[in-house]
Write a protein that holds these residues in place. Structure first.
Motif, PDB file in Angstrom:
ATOM      1  N   CYS A 122     -19.457  -6.414 -30.417  1.00 19.54           N
ATOM      2  CA  CYS A 122     -19.191  -7.803 -30.048  1.00 19.54           C
ATOM      3  C   CYS A 122     -19.217  -8.642 -31.311  1.00 19.54           C
ATOM      4  CB  CYS A 122     -20.234  -8.309 -29.052  1.00 19.54           C
ATOM      5  SG  CYS A 122     -20.066 -10.069 -28.654  1.00 19.54           S
ATOM      6  N   LEU A 123     -18.210  -9.489 -31.448  1.00 17.93           N
ATOM      7  CA  LEU A 123     -18.100 -10.360 -32.617  1.00 17.93           C
ATOM      8  C   LEU A 123     -17.624 -11.728 -32.135  1.00 17.93           C
ATOM      9  CD1 LEU A 123     -18.144 -10.644 -35.732  1.00 17.93           C
ATOM     10  CD2 LEU A 123     -15.777  -9.869 -35.733  1.00 17.93           C
ATOM     11  N   GLU A 124     -18.583 -12.609 -31.862  1.00 21.52           N
ATOM     12  CA  GLU A 124     -18.261 -13.936 -31.353  1.00 21.52           C
ATOM     13  C   GLU A 124     -19.161 -14.969 -32.027  1.00 21.52           C
ATOM     14  OE1 GLU A 124     -18.304 -14.360 -27.139  1.00 21.52           O
ATOM     15  OE2 GLU A 124     -17.146 -12.528 -26.770  1.00 21.52           O
ATOM     16  N   SER A 125     -18.530 -15.980 -32.629  1.00 16.98           N
ATOM     17  CA  SER A 125     -19.263 -17.038 -33.310  1.00 16.98           C
ATOM     18  C   SER A 125     -20.227 -16.408 -34.317  1.00 16.98           C
ATOM     19  CB  SER A 125     -20.009 -17.899 -32.284  1.00 16.98           C
ATOM     20  OG  SER A 125     -20.649 -18.986 -32.909  1.00 16.98           O
ATOM     21  N   ARG A 126     -21.519 -16.674 -34.190  1.00 16.12           N
ATOM     22  CA  ARG A 126     -22.515 -16.118 -35.107  1.00 16.12           C
ATOM     23  C   ARG A 126     -23.161 -14.847 -34.555  1.00 16.12           C
ATOM     24  NH1 ARG A 126     -24.366 -20.398 -38.729  1.00 16.12           N
ATOM     25  NH2 ARG A 126     -26.261 -19.204 -39.071  1.00 16.12           N
ATOM     26  N   GLU A 127     -22.700 -14.376 -33.403  1.00 15.49           N
ATOM     27  CA  GLU A 127     -23.284 -13.199 -32.766  1.00 15.49           C
ATOM     28  C   GLU A 127     -22.625 -11.920 -33.276  1.00 15.49           C
ATOM     29  OE1 GLU A 127     -25.844 -12.990 -30.918  1.00 15.49           O
ATOM     30  OE2 GLU A 127     -26.188 -15.062 -30.273  1.00 15.49           O
ATOM     31  N   ARG A 128     -23.477 -10.915 -33.600  1.00 15.77           N
ATOM     32  CA  ARG A 128     -23.026  -9.593 -34.034  1.00 15.77           C
ATOM     33  C   ARG A 128     -23.824  -8.558 -33.235  1.00 15.77           C
ATOM     34  NH1 ARG A 128     -20.174 -12.825 -35.809  1.00 15.77           N
ATOM     35  NH2 ARG A 128     -19.377 -13.124 -37.926  1.00 15.77           N
ATOM     36  N   LEU A 129     -23.137  -7.786 -32.399  1.00 16.26           N
ATOM     37  CA  LEU A 129     -23.810  -6.794 -31.562  1.00 16.26           C
ATOM     38  C   LEU A 129     -23.078  -5.460 -31.639  1.00 16.26           C
ATOM     39  CD1 LEU A 129     -23.730  -9.739 -29.746  1.00 16.26           C
ATOM     40  CD2 LEU A 129     -25.483  -8.441 -28.550  1.00 16.26           C
ATOM     41  N   LEU A 130     -23.852  -4.382 -31.588  1.00 18.38           N
ATOM     42  CA  LEU A 130     -23.315  -3.027 -31.575  1.00 18.38           C
ATOM     43  C   LEU A 130     -23.802  -2.320 -30.319  1.00 18.38           C
ATOM     44  CD1 LEU A 130     -24.065  -2.186 -35.317  1.00 18.38           C
ATOM     45  CD2 LEU A 130     -21.801  -2.582 -34.341  1.00 18.38           C
ATOM     46  N   VAL A 131     -22.902  -1.598 -29.675  1.00 21.84           N
ATOM     47  CA  VAL A 131     -23.224  -0.936 -28.407  1.00 21.84           C
ATOM     48  C   VAL A 131     -23.154   0.583 -28.611  1.00 21.84           C
ATOM     49  CG1 VAL A 131     -22.650  -0.718 -25.971  1.00 21.84           C
ATOM     50  CG2 VAL A 131     -22.238  -2.890 -27.164  1.00 21.84           C
ATOM     51  N   TYR A 132     -24.302   1.248 -28.460  1.00 18.13           N
ATOM     52  CA  TYR A 132     -24.397   2.699 -28.661  1.00 18.13           C
ATOM     53  C   TYR A 132     -24.616   3.411 -27.334  1.00 18.13           C
ATOM     54  CZ  TYR A 132     -25.593   1.107 -33.409  1.00 18.13           C
ATOM     55  OH  TYR A 132     -25.602   0.488 -34.632  1.00 18.13           O
ATOM     56  N   GLN A 133     -24.391   4.712 -27.386  1.00 18.62           N
ATOM     57  CA  GLN A 133     -24.751   5.538 -26.226  1.00 18.62           C
ATOM     58  C   GLN A 133     -26.267   5.552 -26.100  1.00 18.62           C
ATOM     59  OE1 GLN A 133     -22.852   9.419 -26.037  1.00 18.62           O
ATOM     60  NE2 GLN A 133     -24.672  10.306 -25.093  1.00 18.62           N
ATOM     61  N   TYR A 134     -26.766   5.395 -24.903  1.00 19.26           N
ATOM     62  CA  TYR A 134     -28.211   5.350 -24.679  1.00 19.26           C
ATOM     63  C   TYR A 134     -28.827   6.732 -24.826  1.00 19.26           C
ATOM     64  CZ  TYR A 134     -32.677   4.734 -22.279  1.00 19.26           C
ATOM     65  OH  TYR A 134     -34.004   4.731 -21.956  1.00 19.26           O
ATOM     66  N   MET A 135     -29.937   6.801 -25.599  1.00 22.97           N
ATOM     67  CA  MET A 135     -30.654   8.054 -25.817  1.00 22.97           C
ATOM     68  C   MET A 135     -31.968   8.020 -25.042  1.00 22.97           C
ATOM     69  SD  MET A 135     -28.753   9.880 -27.743  1.00 22.97           S
ATOM     70  CE  MET A 135     -27.083   9.405 -28.199  1.00 22.97           C
ATOM     71  N   PRO A 136     -32.070   8.790 -23.966  1.00 26.60           N
ATOM     72  CA  PRO A 136     -33.227   8.679 -23.069  1.00 26.60           C
ATOM     73  C   PRO A 136     -34.555   9.090 -23.690  1.00 26.60           C
ATOM     74  CG  PRO A 136     -31.837  10.528 -22.440  1.00 26.60           C
ATOM     75  CD  PRO A 136     -31.078   9.763 -23.467  1.00 26.60           C
TER      76      PRO A 136
END
Length: 415
Positions: free
Chosen positions: A202-216
């Motif tokens: 996600c790249l919106e305004s000042r926000e930077r997010l990365l989405v990974y596969q969940y590791m249980p």
């Protein structure tokens, strides 16, 4: 403009007071001339009273004229020259070569970042809206936090169709922009069974997010150093398999034809474990491309070659192997590792001697299980990786082969 108006008003007031005082003085002088012939008939006390009154009036008028003169000089000369000098200083500063060079570098970095960001849509990973991630994490609820690091906070996100992901929300810091783009360009183009899959960003305004596969199964550090009241026992075959998997992933990074990367930030905290305890390397924010054999770079004011970069990864893996087998925390017990490196740096010290001495530091839960010989060999591999002289360390491919040899000693158990 408001300041000039106030000063003009104050000047007018001063002039008015001075004018009134001067008129009063003239009237007093005229009266004194008319009464000059009668002074002999006026008592001496009244004469001194008039003299004192005239003296006071003159003092006040002189004080007012002095104040007005000083204020006029200040407004006429000091203020304009101060503003002019300030403008000149600003112009000189803007024209210095250092400032010009700095501005050019900043502009170049901004353009490079814009180019990289514009190319993100061409990657195979998905671009996800901030609203969707906010909804999946229940507005980034604290109860959803599964990890906090130097670069950001990781949340467990629930998406439609019962799919879970790990969302890393980066802190709002300028230097993290480079790390964000680094992870995207690396994980967005290449996949490997021992590298954490990047699903979106996600790249919106000042926000930077990365989405990974969940590791249980979380990260390796929490398994090796559990919180009191939460005992976690990791059996020997899991540890060997994790070590071999990490070495496999790093060897692939070092030798890939088009990738050729050095991780440079390896620790048990960035090793994630899937449901089968297969290790996944994460945190590629500091990763660096390996140059040609003749290329040299500068990192933290230290000149380094491609050989130094890969050997640095080998050293970090050696520390991680010792942590795997001894349970010593390199973050809280760095003296243990420094003293060990000091012994390995002695000319007359044999690797086998050091590894044998380390045997007493091995996690007691691993001993007496029929794998003592493999444990000793594992220690030798780890000590070999942390040799003080980089060219004495093995390559990552060699480390992988040695660890696979230990794993294959008991294929029925190690899998």
């Amino acid at each position: 403009m408001a300041l000039n108006a106030k000063l003009a008003l104050l000047l007018t007031l001063f002039l008015s007071v001075a004018s009134n005082g001067y008129s009063s003085l003239q009237e007093n002088n005229a009266s004194d001339d008319e009464l000059g012939g009668r002074l002999s008939s006026v008592p001496s006390k009244d004469i001194w009273t008039k003299v004192d009154s005239s003296f006071k009036s003159g003092f006040v008028i002189g004080y007012v004229f002095s104040a007005v003169s000083i204020l006029t000089i200040y407004l006429s000369y000091c203020v304009p020259w101060a503003r002019l000098n300030k403008r000149k200083r600003n112009k000189v500063m803007m024209k210095t070569p250092m400032m010009t060079s700095l501005m050019e570098r900043q502009e170049k970095k901004r353009k490079e970042a814009d180019i990289q960001i514009s190319s993100l849509d061409q990657m195979l990973i998905a671009r996800i809206s901030f609203d969707e991630l906010q909804k999946a994490t229940n507005s980034f609820d604290r109860g959803k936090v599964i990890g906090v690091g130097k670069t950001g906070t990781v949340y467990k996100a629930a998406h439609p169709h019962l799919r879970f992901t790990a969302v890393k929300r980066l802190f709002d810091l300028k230097h993290l922009e480079k790390q964000f783009l680094s992870e995207l360009t690396i994980l967005g183009k290449f996949t490997h069974k021992n590298i954490v899959p990047l699903l979106g960003f996600c790249l919106e305004s000042r926000e930077r997010l990365l989405v990974y596969q969940y590791m249980p199964n979380g990260n390796l550090y929490d398994w090796l150093h559990p919180v009191k009241g939460e005992p976690k026992i990791m059996e020997w075959h899991f540890r060997v398999n994790i070590a071999a998997g990490i070495a496999r992933g790093l060897a692939w990074l070092h030798s890939h034809n088009t990738l050729q990367l050095a991780h440079l930030n390896l620790s048990s905290r960035c090793i994630l474990l899937d449901k089968n305890f297969e290790p996944r390397i994460s945190n590629f924010g500091r990763a660096m491309h390996i140059m040609t054999s003749n290329a040299r770079i500068f990192m933290a004011n230290i000149e380094m070659s491609e050989w130094d970069l890969t050997k640095r990864d080998v050293h970090q893996l050696g520390v991680l192997l010792l942590e795997l087998i001894t349970g010593e925390d390199p973050f809280n017990n760095s003296d243990f590792y420094h003293s060990l490196e000091g012994k390995l740096g002695q000319n007359n010290c044999l690797l086998s001697t050091v590894s044998a001495a380390l045997y007493c530091a091995v996690d007691k839960s691993l001993l007496g299980q029929g794998f003592d010989r493999e444990v000793l060999y594992f220690l030798k591999v780890a000590c070999n990786c942390i040799q003080p002289v980089p060219n004495r360390r093995p390559t990552m491919v060699e480390v992988y082969k040695m660890l696979m040899a230990i794993k294959n000693t008991h294929p029925d158990i190690l899998g």
